[in-house]
Each structure stands twice: as structure tokens, then as C-alpha cells.
Write a protein that holds these residues in place. Structure first.
Motif, mmCIF file in Angstrom:
data_model
loop_
_atom_site.group_PDB
_atom_site.id
_atom_site.type_symbol
_atom_site.label_atom_id
_atom_site.label_comp_id
_atom_site.label_asym_id
_atom_site.label_seq_id
_atom_site.Cartn_x
_atom_site.Cartn_y
_atom_site.Cartn_z
ATOM 1 N N ASP A 60 0.858 -1.191 0.000
ATOM 2 C CA ASP A 60 0.000 0.000 0.000
ATOM 3 C C ASP A 60 0.892 1.238 0.000
ATOM 4 N N LEU A 61 1.414 1.569 -1.166
ATOM 5 C CA LEU A 61 2.417 2.633 -1.272
ATOM 6 C C LEU A 61 1.901 3.977 -0.781
ATOM 7 N N ASP A 62 0.632 4.257 -1.002
ATOM 8 C CA ASP A 62 0.077 5.562 -0.629
ATOM 9 C C ASP A 62 0.022 5.768 0.883
ATOM 10 N N SER A 63 0.104 4.685 1.646
ATOM 11 C CA SER A 63 0.005 4.797 3.105
ATOM 12 C C SER A 63 1.358 4.988 3.787
ATOM 13 N N LEU A 64 2.438 4.790 3.063
ATOM 14 C CA LEU A 64 3.747 4.662 3.704
ATOM 15 C C LEU A 64 4.295 5.968 4.261
ATOM 16 N N ASN A 65 3.995 7.088 3.626
ATOM 17 C CA ASN A 65 4.465 8.365 4.166
ATOM 18 C C ASN A 65 3.832 8.640 5.530
ATOM 19 N N ASN A 66 2.536 8.361 5.641
ATOM 20 C CA ASN A 66 1.865 8.539 6.939
ATOM 21 C C ASN A 66 2.420 7.566 7.979
ATOM 22 N N LYS A 67 2.729 6.343 7.549
ATOM 23 C CA LYS A 67 3.305 5.365 8.476
ATOM 24 C C LYS A 67 4.676 5.834 8.979
ATOM 25 N N ALA A 68 5.449 6.454 8.101
ATOM 26 C CA ALA A 68 6.748 6.978 8.508
ATOM 27 C C ALA A 68 6.576 8.074 9.559
ATOM 28 N N ASN A 69 5.586 8.916 9.361
ATOM 29 C CA ASN A 69 5.307 9.971 10.351
ATOM 30 C C ASN A 69 4.894 9.365 11.690
ATOM 31 N N GLU A 70 4.036 8.349 11.638
ATOM 32 C CA GLU A 70 3.596 7.683 12.863
ATOM 33 C C GLU A 70 4.773 7.028 13.587
ATOM 34 N N ALA A 71 5.633 6.372 12.816
ATOM 35 C CA ALA A 71 6.782 5.694 13.408
ATOM 36 C C ALA A 71 7.698 6.699 14.106
ATOM 37 N N TRP A 72 7.936 7.813 13.465
ATOM 38 C CA TRP A 72 8.819 8.836 14.032
ATOM 39 C C TRP A 72 8.266 9.366 15.353
ATOM 40 N N GLU A 73 6.974 9.535 15.410
ATOM 41 C CA GLU A 73 6.347 10.114 16.598
ATOM 42 C C GLU A 73 6.345 9.157 17.797
ATOM 43 N N LEU A 74 6.496 7.854 17.553
ATOM 44 C CA LEU A 74 6.445 6.878 18.648
ATOM 45 C C LEU A 74 7.549 7.105 19.679
ATOM 46 N N PHE A 75 8.749 7.425 19.207
ATOM 47 C CA PHE A 75 9.856 7.688 20.125
ATOM 48 C C PHE A 75 10.489 9.063 19.913
ATOM 49 N N GLY A 76 9.974 9.812 18.949
ATOM 50 C CA GLY A 76 10.520 11.142 18.678
ATOM 51 C C GLY A 76 11.676 11.164 17.707
ATOM 52 N N LYS A 77 12.077 9.989 17.228
ATOM 53 C CA LYS A 77 13.147 9.893 16.239
ATOM 54 C C LYS A 77 13.274 8.438 15.786
ATOM 55 N N ILE A 78 14.066 8.220 14.741
ATOM 56 C CA ILE A 78 14.463 6.877 14.313
ATOM 57 C C ILE A 78 15.929 6.964 13.909
ATOM 58 N N ASP A 79 16.753 6.187 14.560
ATOM 59 C CA ASP A 79 18.183 6.182 14.243
ATOM 60 C C ASP A 79 18.513 5.204 13.124
ATOM 61 N N ILE A 80 17.819 4.065 13.109
ATOM 62 C CA ILE A 80 18.088 3.018 12.113
ATOM 63 C C ILE A 80 16.764 2.517 11.538
ATOM 64 N N LEU A 81 16.636 2.564 10.238
ATOM 65 C CA LEU A 81 15.510 1.923 9.543
ATOM 66 C C LEU A 81 16.027 0.641 8.906
ATOM 67 N N ILE A 82 15.442 -0.488 9.272
ATOM 68 C CA ILE A 82 15.813 -1.764 8.661
ATOM 69 C C ILE A 82 14.695 -2.205 7.724
ATOM 70 N N ASN A 83 14.961 -2.085 6.428
ATOM 71 C CA ASN A 83 14.016 -2.506 5.393
ATOM 72 C C ASN A 83 14.141 -4.011 5.194
ATOM 73 N N ASN A 84 13.377 -4.761 5.964
ATOM 74 C CA ASN A 84 13.461 -6.221 5.906
ATOM 75 C C ASN A 84 12.220 -6.846 5.265
ATOM 76 N N GLY A 85 11.106 -6.122 5.244
ATOM 77 C CA GLY A 85 9.869 -6.683 4.706
ATOM 78 C C GLY A 85 9.957 -6.973 3.217
ATOM 79 N N GLY A 86 9.289 -8.026 2.794
ATOM 80 C CA GLY A 86 9.276 -8.369 1.370
ATOM 81 C C GLY A 86 8.689 -9.744 1.150
ATOM 82 N N ILE A 87 8.707 -10.163 -0.108
ATOM 83 C CA ILE A 87 8.144 -11.465 -0.467
ATOM 84 C C ILE A 87 9.008 -12.098 -1.546
ATOM 85 N N SER A 88 9.145 -13.425 -1.511
ATOM 86 C CA SER A 88 10.010 -14.119 -2.454
ATOM 87 C C SER A 88 9.189 -14.775 -3.578
#
Length: 261
Positions: free
Chosen positions: A62-90
Motif C-alpha cells: 500500500d504505497l500511498d500509506s507509507l508516508n503517513n506510516k513513517a510519520n507515525e513511526a517517528w512520533e512513537l519515540f521522537g526519532k528513528i536512528d536506524i531503519l531496517i528494510n526487511n519486509g518483502g516477499i520471495s
């Protein structure tokens, strides 16, 4: 590391789950994401410091939702030091037997989902004076094998994108790490898509015999901590990267005979 924040996608099982346990043990604040909120809750409960774990469900498709998810993630702790892009499908299907919709879905999840999420979080990291983007690709991001055409294409694309990004953001105190797993004992082959878009539903022999996921997570954690640019983690299959590079014709002959499932 008590004030460090890491966000892990694809954290409900496999590599992402093992990374959640490892980073929690190291006293990071951890955000875990995937589509399966129930599974994420179970992961949280098994973390050493579960009070420092936040759950943020997301769907990389759901590409259109990801910018909002990034904002939500940032607000959880006030920052993000490391983003680990692990999600995917084979994938586990021959190119000629894979419909276009399935190929497009693999590319949308594995490539575009990762790119959109990273671009959503990068400006915040830069404004916060730095961060680290970690992207889990695959050894088939370095060479192609049977039954992986679209998956390999998506992983190759990630290498090109994040290699380029690294050269663009180094002066902004952003480091980029690409991690290439070999055969790791996870459910990746069970969830892999076949030609008609359905899940394979079975475990590959190579995955069963692969590296234990906890061992992998330890090695990946060390690579992230050292801010490695690129790292290959697995068994003897990692030598395929070097054989392909220095003996390409030999590699092609080997791949024709190699059992890759």
C-alpha cells in the motif's frame, strides 16, 4: 544504546523477528512492523525489554500509506536512528510461467515499498543530523538463479538504488548498509509466490538446511553496528558472488545444474 531507536519492517517472523529480539536485548527502543498485528504482539511479548517495543502495522504494498506510516513511526519515540528494510516477499516460479500481475506485485512490495518508506523517513533523519538505512536484499541481488526472475530483479534494483543513494547522502551523516542473506532457516519459501500469485506453501530443502536465524541476526547486528556498506551472510552459497564476478561462464554452467529450492 538505551536511547537508540530502530524500526524493523517484516518483523512478525523470520529475520525481522530475530532482529527484534536482538535489538531489544541490546536495549534499543524498537518499532516492529508487518501486516500481521497479532504476530507482532507475540514478538513483542517475547522481547527481553518488551516495554521498549512499539507495534506499527503496515503493508508495503500500500504505497500511498507509507508516508503517513513513517510519520507515525517517528512520533512513537521522537526519532528513528536506524531503519531496517526487511519486509518483502520471495518467488518460486519460472519466468515463462509467472503472470504479469505476480511480477508487478513482487516489484511493488520488494522494491517500491522499500524505496517509498526510505524516502519518507530520510528527510527526518537528515533534519535530525543523521541516521542509518539498512536494506535486506539477497544473494540473488548479486546474481540470478532459476525460479527467482522477478524477485532477483527487485533485489538487483535495490542494490542499484541504495548504492546510488549512499553516494548522495554520505555528507548528511546518513549511512547505507545492504545485507545479502543466503539460505536462512525461515518461512520465506513457504510464503513465496508461485506463477499465479498464490503462496508456495512448502519449505525448500535449502531453507531447512540454512543458517539458523538467530545466528544470522547476530551477524547482521554486527554488520549494522560496524556500518558496513555491504555484507553477505550465509553458508557456502555466498561464494557464488565471487564465482560470478571472476568466472562468469563457470557460474552460468553451475547454475544450470544447481538445485536452488
Amino acid at each position: 544504546m538505551q536511547n537508540k531507536v530502530v524500526w524493523i519492517t517484516g518483523a512478525s517472523s523470520g529475520i525481522g523477528e530475530a532482529l527484534a529480539y536482538k535489538f531489544s536485548k541490546e536495549k534499543y527502543n524498537v518499532i516492529i512492523s508487518s501486516r500481521n498485528e497479532i504476530a507482532l504482539q507475540k514478538v513483542k511479548e517475547q522481547c527481553v525489554f518488551s516495554e521498549n517495543i512499539k507495534i506499527l502495522p503496515l503493508d508495503l504494498e500500500d504505497l500511498d500509506s507509507l508516508n503517513n506510516k513513517a510519520n507515525e513511526a517517528w512520533e512513537l519515540f521522537g526519532k528513528i536512528d536506524i531503519l531496517i528494510n526487511n519486509g518483502g516477499i520471495s518467488q518460486r516460479s519460472l519466468a515463462l510461467e509467472t503472470n504479469l500481475e505476480t511480477e508487478q506485485r513482487i516489484m511493488r512490495i520488494d522494491f517500491w515499498g522499500t524505496v517509498v518508506l526510505s524516502k519518507s523517513i530520510l528527510p527526518k533523519m537528515i533534519a535530525n543530523n543523521g541516521g542509518q538505512i539498512v536494506t535486506v536484499t539477497s544473494l540473488v541481488g548479486k546474481f540470478g538463479t532459476k525460479f527467482r526472475s522477478s524477485y532477483s530483479a527487485a533485489k538487483h534494483a535495490l542494490h542499484g538504488y541504495f548504492d546510488s543513494l549512499r553516494s548522495e547522502v554520505w555528507d548528511k551523516n546518513i549511512s547505507v548498509t545492504i545485507v545479502c542473506p543466503g539460505f536462512i532457516n525461515t518461512n520465506v519459501s513457504i510464503n513465496a509466490l508461485v506463477g499465479n500469485g498464490k503462496n508456495q506453501g512448502t519449505m525448500d530443502d535449502a531453507q531447512v538446511k540454512g543458517m539458523h536465524v538467530d545466528v544470522f541476526a547476530e551477524k547482521m547486528y554486527n554488520a549494522i553496528s560496524s556500518k558496513k556498506e555491504e555484507v553477505y551472510i550465509g553458508g557456502k552459497e555466498i561464494y557464488g558472488v565471487y564465482i560470478k564476478r571472476f568466472f562468469p561462464r563457470l557460474f552460468s554452467k553451475m547454475m544450470r545444474k544447481q538445485k536452488v529450492t
